[in-house]
Motif scaffolding. Structure first.
Motif, PDB file in Angstrom:
ATOM      1  N   MET A 268       0.955  25.892  75.555  1.00 16.90           N
ATOM      2  CA  MET A 268       0.174  27.081  75.234  1.00 16.90           C
ATOM      3  C   MET A 268       0.333  28.144  76.317  1.00 16.90           C
ATOM      4  SD  MET A 268      -1.467  26.906  72.327  1.00 16.90           S
ATOM      5  CE  MET A 268      -2.880  27.967  72.474  1.00 16.90           C
ATOM      6  N   HIS A 269       0.635  29.360  75.860  1.00 17.66           N
ATOM      7  CA  HIS A 269       0.737  30.547  76.701  1.00 17.66           C
ATOM      8  C   HIS A 269       1.889  30.476  77.699  1.00 17.66           C
ATOM      9  CE1 HIS A 269      -3.814  31.400  75.867  1.00 17.66           C
ATOM     10  NE2 HIS A 269      -3.048  31.533  74.789  1.00 17.66           N
ATOM     11  N   GLY A 270       2.785  29.524  77.518  1.00 19.66           N
ATOM     12  CA  GLY A 270       4.020  29.552  78.280  1.00 19.66           C
ATOM     13  C   GLY A 270       4.928  30.643  77.718  1.00 19.66           C
ATOM     14  N   TYR A 271       5.980  30.954  78.461  1.00 29.48           N
ATOM     15  CA  TYR A 271       6.846  32.054  78.013  1.00 29.48           C
ATOM     16  C   TYR A 271       7.453  31.756  76.646  1.00 29.48           C
ATOM     17  CZ  TYR A 271      10.614  35.455  77.780  1.00 29.48           C
ATOM     18  OH  TYR A 271      11.442  36.451  77.370  1.00 29.48           O
ATOM     19  N   THR A 272       7.909  30.520  76.426  1.00 25.66           N
ATOM     20  CA  THR A 272       8.540  30.185  75.145  1.00 25.66           C
ATOM     21  C   THR A 272       7.534  30.316  74.004  1.00 25.66           C
ATOM     22  OG1 THR A 272      10.010  28.642  76.278  1.00 25.66           O
ATOM     23  CG2 THR A 272       9.850  28.456  73.888  1.00 25.66           C
ATOM     24  N   HIS A 273       6.311  29.870  74.220  1.00 28.00           N
ATOM     25  CA  HIS A 273       5.270  29.987  73.204  1.00 28.00           C
ATOM     26  C   HIS A 273       5.003  31.452  72.860  1.00 28.00           C
ATOM     27  CE1 HIS A 273       0.975  30.288  71.921  1.00 28.00           C
ATOM     28  NE2 HIS A 273       1.358  29.291  71.138  1.00 28.00           N
ATOM     29  N   ILE A 274       4.902  32.294  73.897  1.00 37.69           N
ATOM     30  CA  ILE A 274       4.671  33.732  73.676  1.00 37.69           C
ATOM     31  C   ILE A 274       5.847  34.361  72.943  1.00 37.69           C
ATOM     32  CG2 ILE A 274       4.418  35.948  74.853  1.00 37.69           C
ATOM     33  CD1 ILE A 274       2.853  34.484  77.038  1.00 37.69           C
ATOM     34  N   LEU A 275       7.076  33.972  73.335  1.00 39.79           N
ATOM     35  CA  LEU A 275       8.263  34.531  72.703  1.00 39.79           C
ATOM     36  C   LEU A 275       8.328  34.165  71.222  1.00 39.79           C
ATOM     37  CD1 LEU A 275      10.991  35.987  72.882  1.00 39.79           C
ATOM     38  CD2 LEU A 275      12.016  33.805  73.588  1.00 39.79           C
ATOM     39  N   SER A 323       7.785  40.618  74.822  1.00 40.71           N
ATOM     40  CA  SER A 323       7.479  39.268  75.294  1.00 40.71           C
ATOM     41  C   SER A 323       7.534  39.183  76.812  1.00 40.71           C
ATOM     42  CB  SER A 323       8.468  38.268  74.686  1.00 40.71           C
ATOM     43  OG  SER A 323       8.414  38.292  73.281  1.00 40.71           O
ATOM     44  N   THR A 324       8.565  39.795  77.374  1.00 38.82           N
ATOM     45  CA  THR A 324       8.700  39.782  78.825  1.00 38.82           C
ATOM     46  C   THR A 324       7.532  40.492  79.490  1.00 38.82           C
ATOM     47  OG1 THR A 324      11.115  39.748  78.612  1.00 38.82           O
ATOM     48  CG2 THR A 324      10.209  40.413  80.743  1.00 38.82           C
ATOM     49  N   GLY A 325       7.153  41.651  78.902  1.00 38.86           N
ATOM     50  CA  GLY A 325       6.031  42.393  79.464  1.00 38.86           C
ATOM     51  C   GLY A 325       4.731  41.623  79.385  1.00 38.86           C
ATOM     52  N   VAL A 326       4.476  40.973  78.232  1.00 42.65           N
ATOM     53  CA  VAL A 326       3.250  40.183  78.079  1.00 42.65           C
ATOM     54  C   VAL A 326       3.219  39.042  79.084  1.00 42.65           C
ATOM     55  CG1 VAL A 326       1.986  38.646  76.528  1.00 42.65           C
ATOM     56  CG2 VAL A 326       2.939  40.782  75.649  1.00 42.65           C
ATOM     57  N   TYR A 327       4.345  38.370  79.245  1.00 45.93           N
ATOM     58  CA  TYR A 327       4.417  37.234  80.175  1.00 45.93           C
ATOM     59  C   TYR A 327       4.175  37.685  81.617  1.00 45.93           C
ATOM     60  CZ  TYR A 327       6.284  33.304  82.822  1.00 45.93           C
ATOM     61  OH  TYR A 327       6.431  32.270  83.716  1.00 45.93           O
ATOM     62  N   LEU A 328       4.804  38.797  82.005  1.00 43.07           N
ATOM     63  CA  LEU A 328       4.630  39.283  83.374  1.00 43.07           C
ATOM     64  C   LEU A 328       3.186  39.707  83.624  1.00 43.07           C
ATOM     65  CD1 LEU A 328       7.921  41.368  83.819  1.00 43.07           C
ATOM     66  CD2 LEU A 328       7.385  39.108  84.775  1.00 43.07           C
ATOM     67  N   CYS A 343       1.786  46.474  76.033  1.00 43.39           N
ATOM     68  CA  CYS A 343       3.253  46.561  75.975  1.00 43.39           C
ATOM     69  C   CYS A 343       3.724  47.302  74.723  1.00 43.39           C
ATOM     70  CB  CYS A 343       3.860  45.161  76.019  1.00 43.39           C
ATOM     71  SG  CYS A 343       3.694  44.347  77.624  1.00 43.39           S
ATOM     72  N   ASP A 344       3.081  46.999  73.597  1.00 40.01           N
ATOM     73  CA  ASP A 344       3.529  47.635  72.360  1.00 40.01           C
ATOM     74  C   ASP A 344       3.191  49.116  72.315  1.00 40.01           C
ATOM     75  OD1 ASP A 344       4.530  45.232  71.647  1.00 40.01           O
ATOM     76  OD2 ASP A 344       3.238  44.898  69.906  1.00 40.01           O
ATOM     77  N   CYS A 345       2.113  49.523  72.961  1.00 47.70           N
ATOM     78  CA  CYS A 345       1.810  50.950  73.045  1.00 47.70           C
ATOM     79  C   CYS A 345       2.884  51.686  73.837  1.00 47.70           C
ATOM     80  CB  CYS A 345       0.439  51.159  73.697  1.00 47.70           C
ATOM     81  SG  CYS A 345      -0.955  50.789  72.612  1.00 47.70           S
ATOM     82  N   VAL A 346       3.325  51.081  74.931  1.00 47.73           N
ATOM     83  CA  VAL A 346       4.378  51.691  75.746  1.00 47.73           C
ATOM     84  C   VAL A 346       5.691  51.749  74.978  1.00 47.73           C
ATOM     85  CG1 VAL A 346       5.758  51.443  77.843  1.00 47.73           C
ATOM     86  CG2 VAL A 346       3.289  50.999  77.910  1.00 47.73           C
ATOM     87  N   LEU A 347       6.016  50.660  74.288  1.00 44.72           N
ATOM     88  CA  LEU A 347       7.290  50.589  73.563  1.00 44.72           C
ATOM     89  C   LEU A 347       7.296  51.438  72.306  1.00 44.72           C
ATOM     90  CD1 LEU A 347       8.006  46.765  73.916  1.00 44.72           C
ATOM     91  CD2 LEU A 347       9.145  48.645  75.122  1.00 44.72           C
ATOM     92  N   PHE A 348       6.138  51.883  71.844  1.00 47.97           N
ATOM     93  CA  PHE A 348       6.046  52.711  70.646  1.00 47.97           C
ATOM     94  C   PHE A 348       6.905  53.968  70.764  1.00 47.97           C
ATOM     95  CE2 PHE A 348       4.038  56.533  68.913  1.00 47.97           C
ATOM     96  CZ  PHE A 348       4.060  56.260  67.554  1.00 47.97           C
TER      97      PHE A 348
END
Length: 367
Positions: A268-275, A323-328, A343-348
């Motif tokens: 749970m909440h590991g990078y792979t799970h988030i990805l 995903s990278t942004g959320v993980y960091l 992250c998604d607001c920035v990437l918008f």
């Protein structure tokens, strides 16, 4: 200075003058244009009324073609009326020069615009004024600065004079100009937006900065018309935002739900799970977003497959970046749900720019 061009260079320049409540000086101005070699001059009376009928009658008697709006419809509508007449009646080899009727554009500048149009038949030629002078009326400077900044931010193209009324273009752009929305001053902004989307070259030509009577003859309202110009600039971005909000609701809802449950035994909440959670949520929203953006927002007419491949490539890139942004962010204590939204607001904005300029870019008009 006269319009002396070789026969191969001459594109039968047609001068198009939209006019609302002009001064009598317009009669002399048109006579001087004719003396400099402009044989085809079209005047559009945009609902000036009976008090100005004698001026337009004199212009018509002097050899100009007169088109009349019984009521005021706006500068853009007047220009399009002239363009429709040109399409129906003019020869097939010409360039068109739009000129304001308030005395801002000198005859030598019109001559230079005709030469530039002949040398750049595929371009939109723009008369460029210098606004650095302290004598520039504030409402002219204000309107242009607002539009210039907005245009540069949204389209990544800097134009020193976005509100110039002295423009020239060839027959190749006539249908594009007629198809543009807008009946007021925003129509001229739509010209620039179209040029960016269709990859039409824009060629600036330095012109004199002239203001008769502190620009008292202009009908540009500094607040109302500036708002309409800004609307023309941000219209696509606003629609894109609505589309993105709908799809973001689907994307975020699914992502948050998937963040809360184990996925195939992943930590749970590991990078792979988030990805994986981010990817699954994004795949669900991709089809809807692609369909809306292609058909309703950017109105892309080309084959679906190239744009789909580009869209998928962009989506994959955004998934990785998100995903990278959320993980960091999670490493510094930011909750993954909040990190996803940030992250998604920035990437918008990155997504909008890439879709506008690459994924759904209009193909350059063949010449």
């Amino acid at each position: 200075m006269s319009l002396n061009m070789n026969p191969s260079e001459r594109r039968c320049p047609i001068v198009l003058i939209p006019s609302l409540e002009p001064e009598t000086a317009l009669i002399t101005y048109v006579e001087r244009l004719r003396q400099q070699g402009f044989e085809h001059i079209i005047i559009i009376d945009d609902g000036s009324g009976e008090d100005y009928r004698h001026i337009f009658s004199a212009l018509e008697q002097g050899g100009a073609t007169l088109l009349v709006h019984e009521r005021n419809q706006g500068k853009g509508a007047a220009i399009k009326t002239g363009l429709r007449w040109i399409k129906e009646h003019a020869p097939q080899s010409f360039s068109i020069i739009t000129v304001d009727s308030d005395g801002q554009h000198t005859v030598p500048d019109v001559v230079n615009m005709a030469r530039a149009a002949a040398e750049n038949p595929e371009a939109l030629v723009l008369g460029q004024r210098d606004f650095s002078s302290t004598e520039t009326p504030w409402k002219s400077s204000f309107g242009n600065k607002v539009a210039t900044v907005a245009f540069a931010v949204l389209h990544h193209v800097h134009l020193a004079d976005t509100q110039t009324g002295l423009r020239a273009f060839g027959q190749e752009l006539l249908d594009d100009m007629l198809a543009l929305p807008g009946n007021g001053f925003e129509y001229e902004t739509q010209m620039l937006v179209m040029a960016v989307k269709r990859q039409v070259p824009m060629v600036p030509v330095a012109i004199s900065t002239v203001y008769e009577n502190d620009n008292g003859g202009t009908h540009f309202h500094p607040v109302r018309d500036s708002i309409s110009v800004i609307k023309a600039l941000v219209g696509t971005l606003f629609s894109f935002s609505l589309s993105s909000l709908v799809c973001a609701g689907v994307d975020l809802g699914l992502a948050w739900a998937l963040f809360a449950v184990p996925l195939v035994g992943l930590p749970m909440h590991g990078y792979t799970h988030i990805l994986v959670a981010t990817g699954l949520a994004r795949v669900i929203s991709i089809a809807l977003n692609f369909l809306i953006n292609r058909t309703l927002i950017f109105r892309h007419q080309a084959s679906v497959w190239p744009s789909l491949v580009k869209y998928l490539a962009l989506s994959a890139t955004l998934i990785v970046l998100s995903s990278t942004g959320v993980y960091l962010l999670s490493l510094v204590g930011v909750a993954v749900a909040l990190g996803k939204a940030i992250c998604d607001c920035v990437l918008f904005f990155l997504s909008y720019r890439v879709q506008q300029s690459w994924v759904f870019a209009s193909p350059r008009r063949s010449r």
